[in-house]
Design a protein around this motif. Structure first.
Motif, PDB file in Angstrom:
ATOM      1  N   LEU A   7       0.846  -1.205   0.000  1.00  0.00           N
ATOM      2  CA  LEU A   7       0.000   0.000   0.000  1.00  0.00           C
ATOM      3  C   LEU A   7       0.879   1.252   0.000  1.00  0.00           C
ATOM      4  N   ASP A   8       2.151   1.081   0.390  1.00  0.00           N
ATOM      5  CA  ASP A   8       3.137   2.174   0.350  1.00  0.00           C
ATOM      6  C   ASP A   8       2.609   3.441   1.031  1.00  0.00           C
ATOM      7  N   GLU A   9       2.550   4.553   0.266  1.00  0.00           N
ATOM      8  CA  GLU A   9       2.184   5.822   0.911  1.00  0.00           C
ATOM      9  C   GLU A   9       0.733   5.828   1.404  1.00  0.00           C
ATOM     10  N   ARG A  10      -0.078   4.894   0.870  1.00  0.00           N
ATOM     11  CA  ARG A  10      -1.458   4.820   1.359  1.00  0.00           C
ATOM     12  C   ARG A  10      -1.510   4.332   2.813  1.00  0.00           C
ATOM     13  N   LEU A  11      -0.430   3.691   3.279  1.00  0.00           N
ATOM     14  CA  LEU A  11      -0.370   3.286   4.696  1.00  0.00           C
ATOM     15  C   LEU A  11      -0.444   4.513   5.606  1.00  0.00           C
TER      16      LEU A  11
END
Ligand code: SF4
Length: 178
Positions: free
Chosen positions: A28-32
């Motif tokens: 999820l990368d930056e969505r985390l």
């Protein structure tokens, strides 16, 4: 006076799986960061908390393969409002369930005696959790609210599901996402 809106509490759990579903969660990368602002992530293999707390949503990776998993999934079911079968091993037993093709005792004898050492013992509980006769998908053991198939589910599928459950949009009936 401003009202305080409680953030939903989320847990992610790793039972009988390869952790690939959690790797996809990390994709999820930056969505985390956005997820952390919308929710409280209370329990997960990626954070160091031993006791499973009461949560709103639990994403459970992996099938139920041994007695520890069996105890854990019942405990989780009692303490979460919405339980999501996270990935194909949780949904169908998938890779973890491939051992169901063979009688358990035959398999144990081959792994621990025939292929190892004739003097090796076959584990029967204790340090190593006792294996169940049959690996089982989550819904055979506890009620599952939503199913997220995939091996592993994509980060986009995880995100879409989380946004729907956080918004309170999922229907009451069990449903497949992804
Ligand atoms: Fe691993 Fe696939 Fe099972 Fe997820 S569904 S735990 S990625 S084998």
């Amino acid at each position: 006076m401003d009202s305080i809106v409680r953030k939903p509490k989320i847990a992610t759990v790793w039972l009988g799986g390869c952790s690939g579903c959690h790797m996809s969660f990390l994709d999820l990368d930056e969505r985390l960061i956005e997820l952390a602002s919308k929710t409280e992530i209370c329990y997960s293999p990626v954070i160091d908390i031993k006791e499973f707390p009461r949560v709103d949503f639990a994403l459970v990776e992996g099938a139920v393969a041994n007695e520890d998993h069996l105890h854990e999934i019942h405990h989780i079911r009692e303490r979460c409002r919405v339980l999501i079968a996270f990935g194909d091993c949780a949904v169908t037993s998938n890779v973890t369930g491939m051992r169901n093709l063979f009688p358990l005792q035959d398999l144990m004898r081959q792994v621990y005696k025939d292929e190892a050492s004739p003097s090796a013992g076959i584990p029967s509980g204790g340090v190593v959790p006792k294996l169940l006769e049959r690996v089982r998908p989550l819904h055979e053991v506890v009620h599952v609210d939503h199913f997220l198939p995939g091996c592993p589910p994509s980060a986009d599928a995880i995100w879409n599901l989380l946004m729907e459950v956080i918004a309170g949009n999922p229907p009451n009936e069990p449903r497949r996402f992804g």
